[in-house]
Write an enzyme that holds these catalytic residues in place. Structure first.
Site, mmCIF file in Angstrom:
data_model
loop_
_atom_site.group_PDB
_atom_site.id
_atom_site.type_symbol
_atom_site.label_atom_id
_atom_site.label_comp_id
_atom_site.label_asym_id
_atom_site.label_seq_id
_atom_site.Cartn_x
_atom_site.Cartn_y
_atom_site.Cartn_z
ATOM 1 N N ARG A 178 66.128 -6.763 -47.391
ATOM 2 C CA ARG A 178 66.381 -8.001 -46.639
ATOM 3 C C ARG A 178 65.070 -8.710 -46.352
ATOM 4 O O ARG A 178 64.149 -8.092 -45.829
ATOM 5 C CB ARG A 178 67.048 -7.683 -45.299
ATOM 6 C CG ARG A 178 68.482 -7.265 -45.410
ATOM 7 C CD ARG A 178 69.033 -7.121 -44.007
ATOM 8 N NE ARG A 178 70.250 -6.315 -44.057
ATOM 9 C CZ ARG A 178 70.715 -5.633 -43.040
ATOM 10 N NH1 ARG A 178 70.064 -5.640 -41.895
ATOM 11 N NH2 ARG A 178 71.826 -4.946 -43.155
ATOM 12 N N ARG A 251 77.133 19.222 -51.584
ATOM 13 C CA ARG A 251 75.992 19.533 -50.715
ATOM 14 C C ARG A 251 76.566 19.771 -49.329
ATOM 15 O O ARG A 251 77.539 19.127 -48.921
ATOM 16 C CB ARG A 251 74.992 18.371 -50.662
ATOM 17 C CG ARG A 251 74.081 18.307 -51.854
ATOM 18 C CD ARG A 251 73.107 19.477 -51.944
ATOM 19 N NE ARG A 251 71.938 19.304 -51.068
ATOM 20 C CZ ARG A 251 71.063 20.261 -50.826
ATOM 21 N NH1 ARG A 251 71.226 21.470 -51.323
ATOM 22 N NH2 ARG A 251 70.012 20.027 -50.058
ATOM 23 N N ARG A 282 67.163 14.186 -40.332
ATOM 24 C CA ARG A 282 67.210 13.233 -39.209
ATOM 25 C C ARG A 282 67.517 13.938 -37.902
ATOM 26 O O ARG A 282 68.019 15.063 -37.887
ATOM 27 C CB ARG A 282 68.212 12.116 -39.464
ATOM 28 C CG ARG A 282 69.643 12.549 -39.693
ATOM 29 C CD ARG A 282 70.500 11.315 -39.961
ATOM 30 N NE ARG A 282 71.884 11.674 -40.231
ATOM 31 C CZ ARG A 282 72.865 10.793 -40.370
ATOM 32 N NH1 ARG A 282 72.613 9.498 -40.262
ATOM 33 N NH2 ARG A 282 74.095 11.184 -40.620
ATOM 34 N N GLU A 302 69.637 17.603 -38.322
ATOM 35 C CA GLU A 302 70.542 17.694 -39.474
ATOM 36 C C GLU A 302 69.784 18.268 -40.674
ATOM 37 O O GLU A 302 68.840 17.660 -41.170
ATOM 38 C CB GLU A 302 71.062 16.294 -39.788
ATOM 39 C CG GLU A 302 72.258 16.264 -40.697
ATOM 40 C CD GLU A 302 72.849 14.859 -40.780
ATOM 41 O OE1 GLU A 302 72.757 14.270 -41.869
ATOM 42 O OE2 GLU A 302 73.369 14.340 -39.756
ATOM 43 N N TYR A 350 82.955 10.292 -51.727
ATOM 44 C CA TYR A 350 82.444 10.013 -50.384
ATOM 45 C C TYR A 350 83.152 8.779 -49.836
ATOM 46 O O TYR A 350 83.226 7.752 -50.501
ATOM 47 C CB TYR A 350 80.930 9.768 -50.418
ATOM 48 C CG TYR A 350 80.381 9.502 -49.033
ATOM 49 C CD1 TYR A 350 80.144 10.554 -48.155
ATOM 50 C CD2 TYR A 350 80.168 8.199 -48.592
ATOM 51 C CE1 TYR A 350 79.672 10.317 -46.876
ATOM 52 C CE2 TYR A 350 79.702 7.957 -47.310
ATOM 53 C CZ TYR A 350 79.457 9.020 -46.462
ATOM 54 O OH TYR A 350 79.015 8.775 -45.190
ATOM 55 N N ASP A 352 83.571 6.228 -46.297
ATOM 56 C CA ASP A 352 83.301 5.852 -44.915
ATOM 57 C C ASP A 352 84.618 5.897 -44.144
ATOM 58 O O ASP A 352 85.701 5.888 -44.741
ATOM 59 C CB ASP A 352 82.698 4.450 -44.847
ATOM 60 C CG ASP A 352 81.223 4.434 -45.235
ATOM 61 O OD1 ASP A 352 80.537 5.432 -44.979
ATOM 62 O OD2 ASP A 352 80.771 3.410 -45.798
#
Length: 371
Positions: A178, A251, A282, A302, A350, A352
């Site tokens: 961005r 994973r 993280r 994590e 995967y 969301d």
């Protein structure tokens, strides 16, 4: 012939199963929802500790551009105005994410989009390749050397447990850059965290529906299947078919939760740790998701891990080998008239949160239309 007690047995009380059960119950179908964990909600489950909602299985931030999905979840919870603006620690220095003008200023001291774009374009020209053969070449071709080495290389190698040169290029299809001073990680119009945690949504979805936790479908499969006309299965698809075409790969993640006797540990909900000198990727500080003012704080580190059957499967490894195996399972699943497969494990992809809800609603619509 003995009459079945339920119209649907739903294996897995995550978002896909919970939405399906809710919608079918509204259509006067009798549902039983089971889960092998000791709680409902799957990976969005929140644990209450010290007056905070702890995202037990990693950070979950709801975001979508779909107004219908946004309106749907708002039936069950009030959402706050949390905006995901993670930080990234690399070589001892903090940077803003996603890659934006703040990041470029911190990296190069550039102040205008023209200056930043000039550096990125020059590095793409210098280090990029026309047909990237691995993740490293793909990233260099998208954002150049500095961004790749500062933010992507070591983080990704920790995440996947392999060198970037050994990972397929398709893992990074695009890297959003961005040229504005905007630290909002998501571009979606709707975003937030449910006040009181995600359990409020699951509790709303499963209200007045029979549920059983601590039940392993595979330990009593025949008995459980005999209870219902149809089975909605949201677990690992290869396990359902007894691994007849081979085992799919994932994973995994390990979460370490720590209570600290202070009111603020890192000043932000999510901080990425890029360098391989840190074993975790993280740290999440949960109170910041809901702007908490508690005297104490809880953080979660994590750790990415290699997966085996005893660990939770988080990220499918969608390489050619696994996709070939999955296609065989998917074809077989289509022949199973009394079984419905849905969710990230059954579909080996995967998702969301908003995508899982949309997928479940679409499946209900498809079934209801057939009747």
């Amino acid at each position: 012939m003995k009459e079945k007690r339920y119209d649907y047995l739903i294996v897995g009380a995550g978002l896909f199963g919970s939405v399906f059960a809710h919608e079918m119950t509204k259509r006067n179908k009798k549902c039983l929802v089971i889960d092998k964990r000791d709680h409902l909600g799957g990976n969005v489950y929140c644990e209450q500790k010290e007056g905070m909602n702890i995202h037990k299985y990693g950070a979950h931030i709801f975001h979508t551009n779909d107004k219908k999905i946004w309106d749907y979840v708002n039936q069950f919870a009030v959402f706050n105005n949390y905006i995901n603006s993670p930080l990234s620690l690399s070589k001892g220095k903090l940077y803003n994410l996603p890659f934006n003008m703040n990041t470029f200023y911190q990296l190069w001291g550039t102040k205008t989009p023209t200056e930043a774009k000039k550096i990125i374009d020059k590095q793409i020209q210098e280090y990029g390749v026309e047909s990237p053969k691995n993740l490293e070449e793909q990233a260099l071709s998208l954002v150049g050397k500095d961004i790749y080495e500062t933010f992507i290389k070591e983080y990704t190698e920790k995440q996947w447990g392999k060198k970037a040169t050994e990972l397929p290029a398709f893992i990074i299809k695009r890297l959003p850059v961005r040229f504005t001073y905007d630290n909002n990680y998501f571009n979606d119009r709707y975003q937030g965290i449910p006040v009181g945690g995600y359990n409020t949504i699951i509790d709303g979805l499963l209200r007045d529906i029979e549920t059983r936790v601590g039940v392993d479908f595979f330990e009593s499969r025949e008995e459980l299947e005999s209870l219902a006309d149809k089975v909605v299965y949201t677990g690992k698809i290869d396990e359902f078919f007894e691994y007849k075409y081979g085992q799919l790969e994932y994973r995994s993640l390990r979460f370490e939760h720590e209570l600290h006797d202070m009111n603020n540990y890192q000043g932000n909900a999510v901080v990425n740790y890029n360098d391989t000198s840190y074993p975790y990727t993280r740290i999440i500080e949960h109170k910041h998701f809901e702007f908490g003012k508690q005297d104490k704080t809880i953080i979660t580190k994590e750790y990415p891990e290699n997966w085996n059957k005893d660990k939770e499967a988080y990220y499918p490894i969608n390489n050619d080998k696994n996709q070939t195996i999955f296609k065989k399972y998917r074809e077989e699943s289509k022949l199973s008239e009394n079984y419905i497969f849905g969710g990230r494990l059954a579909e080996y992809r995967y998702y969301d949160m908003h995508q899982i809800i949309g997928s479940s609603l679409a499946k209900v619509g498809e079934i209801s239309k057939d009747k």
